[in-house]
Write an enzyme that holds these catalytic residues in place. Sequence first.
Site, PDB file in Angstrom:
ATOM      1  N   LYS A 192     -35.026  11.149  54.467  1.00 19.95           N
ATOM      2  CA  LYS A 192     -34.797  11.619  55.660  1.00 19.95           C
ATOM      3  C   LYS A 192     -34.320  13.435  54.708  1.00 19.95           C
ATOM      4  O   LYS A 192     -34.949  13.537  53.483  1.00 19.95           O
ATOM      5  CB  LYS A 192     -33.853  11.334  55.681  1.00 19.95           C
ATOM      6  CG  LYS A 192     -33.263  12.445  57.057  1.00 19.95           C
ATOM      7  CD  LYS A 192     -31.426  11.379  57.832  1.00 19.95           C
ATOM      8  CE  LYS A 192     -31.631  12.842  58.667  1.00 19.95           C
ATOM      9  NZ  LYS A 192     -30.406  12.132  59.229  1.00 19.95           N
ATOM     10  N   SER A 264     -30.201  11.714  64.429  1.00 24.98           N
ATOM     11  CA  SER A 264     -31.037  12.653  63.610  1.00 24.98           C
ATOM     12  C   SER A 264     -31.761  11.934  62.562  1.00 24.98           C
ATOM     13  O   SER A 264     -32.647  12.422  61.939  1.00 24.98           O
ATOM     14  CB  SER A 264     -30.109  13.683  62.997  1.00 24.98           C
ATOM     15  OG  SER A 264     -29.394  12.908  61.612  1.00 24.98           O
ATOM     16  N   SER A 288     -26.227   8.796  63.608  1.00 19.00           N
ATOM     17  CA  SER A 288     -27.565   9.199  63.151  1.00 19.00           C
ATOM     18  C   SER A 288     -28.477   8.627  62.748  1.00 19.00           C
ATOM     19  O   SER A 288     -28.993   8.231  61.863  1.00 19.00           O
ATOM     20  CB  SER A 288     -27.762  10.441  62.360  1.00 19.00           C
ATOM     21  OG  SER A 288     -26.751  11.483  63.208  1.00 19.00           O
TER      22      SER A 288
END
Length: 555
Positions: A192, A264, A288
């Site tokens: 990420k 996210s 997330s």
Amino acid sequence: MKKSYFLPIACFGCLFLGAFIGKKLENQPITTNVIRHAQSLLGLEFTEAEADSMIFDVTDNRRNFEEIRKVPINNEVAPAVAFNPLPIGFTFDKTPSKFIPSTNPNVKLPINKSDLAFMSVRELAELIRTKQISSLELTQFFLERLKTYDKQLACVITLTEDLAIQQAKKADAEIAKGKYRGLLHGIPYGAKDLLAKKGYKTTWGSVPFKDQVLDYDATVVTRLEEAGAVLCAKLTLGELAWGDVWFGGTTKNPWNLKRGSSGSSAGSASSVSAGLLPFAIGSETLGSIVSPSSECGTTGLRPSFGRVPRTGAMALSWSMDKLGPICRTVEDCAIVFNAIKGTDGKDLSTIDASFSFNGNRKDLKGIRIAYLKKDFDRNYPTKSQDSLSLATLRKLGAELIPLELPNYPVGDMTIILSAEAATAFDELTRNGKDDAMVRQIKNAWPNSFRASRFIPAVEYLQANRLRTKLIQDMETKLKDIDVYISPAFGNANLTLTNLSGHPCVVLPNGFRPEGRPTSITFMGKLFGEGKLLEVAKIYQDATDFHKKHPEWLKK
């Protein structure tokens, strides 16, 4: 500074978190009238005399704010207050850590190379260990898939192709010399893009930071490199870790391209679900890892708070941020977690606790499993899939104990996250660069950062005091429980356990009528990832939902 107003709710005797002022008004006097107007935001009422008495202190506080703001503070600087999720009287498992993967699977290189896309880390590791495929071949295979399918999925921010080729060649050379590092040696992965990698952009998915290059590596990236893993891509995240919208668009769900992948950890879940990478690193502050894993049908592990160092990761909430793996299987999560856990001497919130996992465990004997009966009894869209999951657990020998969580206003307590996030991006609000962010609606970070300036320090600390009680009550509730089961969404469990720091594994447990995956959540005790992962693996091994993939990607 673009702001042209000031509400001096500085705390009337203690510091107000981040009250801010406009340049045009900073030298204007604070009057009793200003204070009387500001009090309505606090739900308090002061007399004229009391307001008059405050003028000196409130004015002095405003001056303090301005002096403090003159000192630059980067995002990576944590407050001198560390959150500790440990209840009073908590004792750690004294058993020495011991990681036992499942017995070597009898894996053969598939005739159709495209089948590699959806093989587990455990299976791919065996292909590499037995030299049926090289890391370079495997890396090139996944790099090609990333290039091909990112056009539809928008899950990649930066392809780290040169680095990946270099790391894969190094892995092959080491393995050829008999220096096999373990199950992640030569395995491609993605991170990420809130994790720093020296020499590459770390954009945080956000317009104001899209050209940012950090001159260091995140601890998690370093540990995976030490394990021999191969970094192929830096993956999308919703801008500053909210949702699935980033500066390049919306990351898509591979099961339905008309839907976002949720966030996210949008790119981490989307890429793994689509077979573009065997695993990825995500992060969770308030859903997330759980949310995109549920949307995309991946298996995600949110570790206990303090298990994995966040050094080199974007800070959003110092007391709630957690890093964890998103994979195809529970065992893959255990393999990756085993490589990234532990203290690093830099993230002072990390705790060095034992982790033991046996991938060969076949039964639930001796494990005390509960379930949130009231949540499962209500009517909700995925009730039928969840009911079958409970039935499967009973069939596997589990005696499910009804459990009810402590009753706290956990939604209201998320002012903790709001205040910390506004602090983490204080300068973005003050310099007006938040206007460049993509999402400018009410329910997005720019507005949340601004509104959170008006959370008084007193109320922030009161919420954290209530959090202390919540943590203690959770310890009492789970005293005789090892693992409990919860629906993935639609209840307070997700918010409550992100506040308390408890770990969870979310994994697919069925499909909706239109074909999208459903999921279920396995919750563990603090630092109880070992039993949590063993139980979740036993359930997953009895199902095949994790083995199903979108047809259009099986090419």
